[in-house]
Design an enzyme around this catalytic site. Structure first.
Site, PDB file in Angstrom:
ATOM      1  CG  ASP A  70      36.911  67.269  -8.667  1.00 49.51           C
ATOM      2  OD1 ASP A  70      37.942  67.016  -9.319  1.00 49.51           O
ATOM      3  OD2 ASP A  70      36.547  66.595  -7.690  1.00 49.51           O
ATOM      4  NE  ARG A 105      32.629  59.308 -18.551  1.00 51.18           N
ATOM      5  CZ  ARG A 105      33.110  59.633 -17.358  1.00 51.18           C
ATOM      6  NH1 ARG A 105      34.333  59.258 -17.010  1.00 51.18           N
ATOM      7  NH2 ARG A 105      32.395  60.353 -16.521  1.00 51.18           N
ATOM      8  CG  HIS A 125      42.512  61.312  -7.878  1.00 53.85           C
ATOM      9  ND1 HIS A 125      41.321  61.795  -8.356  1.00 53.85           N
ATOM     10  CD2 HIS A 125      42.331  59.977  -7.700  1.00 53.85           C
ATOM     11  CE1 HIS A 125      40.456  60.804  -8.455  1.00 53.85           C
ATOM     12  NE2 HIS A 125      41.048  59.679  -8.069  1.00 53.85           N
ATOM     13  CG  ASP A 128      40.212  66.075  -6.298  1.00 60.64           C
ATOM     14  OD1 ASP A 128      39.745  67.178  -6.633  1.00 60.64           O
ATOM     15  OD2 ASP A 128      39.811  65.001  -6.781  1.00 60.64           O
TER      16      ASP A 128
END
Length: 408
Positions: A106, A114, A128, A131
């Site tokens: 996560d 990136r 999210h 999550d």
């Protein structure tokens, strides 16, 4: 297939073209004040990301991480369906390792984005969203590690995770910043949860059910007689969550509203959605004659967890696309109806189980339809793939700055 689709919401009903255009304004912003992250985990994650091949898409890393927790739940259902056990020692270590791997993946997914130049708003939505689903999944696994059983302790663990995540998402919607405090759930609390699983693996889960006065020598006497260590731990966690998280989220939203010239009081009704969700679950469980006694709690919690996933994911979507705060989802209907039926005593043992199964199927199908349609629309608009890295990115979007957003 086309005859079925006409009864389902269209993609434009989930997220309009005008809303998608607001993705150009999106920038991922986060503040993490955790000393554990700063001095330890940050270096570990920077090393861990180098283990992943560059062709592996960040969202695929996120999904792989979630699969570890799903695997743990399957172990619970196969080996310890009563959530008490005790199970074999290796099972508790598997729980802890699964949580640790989920946390690692996560936190690595954003670094992979990136690293490969594939950061996008879809990354935050996907991350999210996973999550949100994991709040319930991890709660069930942790309750099993604590041998909480089919009980209100298990319910308490799950709702502590979902409530804190809801407040964080509500806060991010208004502040535009994902704020993680000096002691936060994804870092310190998760670390303690992993260690607790290992403790259960070494000494057995019964250690959490000795009297608090015996198992907590210094503060155990402060709790009511008859309380177990687990009861005391849940009470401490709830108090810490209230003062260290819920109120902090409210304060941050208040400051954001003041800076933006908006009314803070106008944001408070947005919390009613979670209150209805939680109270519906409580009323249904309190009046059910079968969910606890016939061991249907895991099915109930997973059903409610999918509903929670939809609630929070809609807020994240609204944040990314600058839409109005969503105060309702159709997936809450089964929970509200179930609560009413249970309170009025309209369920028999068989009809309640049937209603619960149908509710699970409904909310799951509705959730995945929404998720797949929204992901598809994001991918089309951004010119990217979800689970693979496209060979070539759309230069128009790069020039607009869209791909400079950071993924959690």
């Amino acid at each position: 297939m086309s005859s079925i689709r006409k009864y389902l919401p269209s993609g434009d009903e989930y997220v309009t073209e005008e809303a998608l255009k607001n993705l150009r304004n999106y920038r991922y912003r986060a503040v993490d004040k955790s000393y554990l992250t700063k001095y330890l985990y940050r270096h570990y994650w920077e090393w861990a990301v180098t283990l992943f091949p560059r062709w592996m898409a960040p969202n695929l890393i996120t999904l792989t991480g979630l699969s570890f927790e799903i695997f743990d739940v399957l172990l619970v259902l196969l080996i310890m369906p009563d959530l008490v056990g005790p199970g074999p020692s290796w099972l508790y270590f598997a729980f802890g390792i699964g949580m640790w791997l989920y946390s690692t993946f996560d936190n690595v997914d954003g670094k992979q984005a990136r690293r490969t130049g594939t950061s996008s708003p879809l990354g935050e939505l996907f991350d999210h969203g996973c999550d949100a689903l994991n709040c319930t999944i991890a709660g069930i696994v942790e309750a099993s590690a604590f041998a909480c059983g089919i009980s209100w302790q298990t319910v308490g663990i799950v709702f502590l995770t979902t409530s804190t995540f809801f407040f964080s998402t509500w806060e991010e919607y208004h502040t535009g910043v994902l704020y993680l405090g000096y002691i936060n759930g994804p870092t310190e609390v998760l670390t303690l949860a992993v260690l607790a699983c290992f403790v259960s693996g070494i000494w057995g889960p019964a250690i959490w059910h000795v009297p608090a006065s015996q198992g907590m020598p210094i503060i155990g006497s402060l709790f009511p007689a008859g309380w177990e260590v687990m009861d005391a731990a849940l009470a401490i966690t709830a108090v810490a969550a209230f003062f260290g998280h819920y109120l902090v989220c409210c304060w941050n939203v208040y400051k954001a509203c003041k800076e933006q010239g908006r009314s803070f009081l106008a944001t408070l009704p947005q919390l009613v959605q979670y209150a209805i969700y939680a109270s519906s679950c409580y009323i249904w469980l309190s009046n059910s004659t079968t969910i606890f006694t016939n061991n249907h709690l895991v099915l109930f919690m997973i059903t409610a967890g999918v509903v929670f996933g939809r609630i929070v994911s809609k807020i994240i979507l609204a944040h990314l696309t600058e839409m109005a705060f969503p105060s309702y989802t159709v997936q809450m209907i089964p929970l509200v109806v179930g609560a009413i039926f249970a309170r009025l005593g309209l369920f028999s043992a068989s009809s309640e189980l049937l209603f619960l199964i149908v509710s699970f199927l409904f909310v799951t199908i509705a959730y995945f339809h929404w998720a797949l349609v929204v992901i598809e629309r994001f991918c089309e608009f951004l010119g990217i793939n979800c689970l693979t890295i496209a060979p070539q990115l759309d230069t128009d979007h790069i020039e607009s700055g869209l791909l400079h957003s950071q993924q959690q």
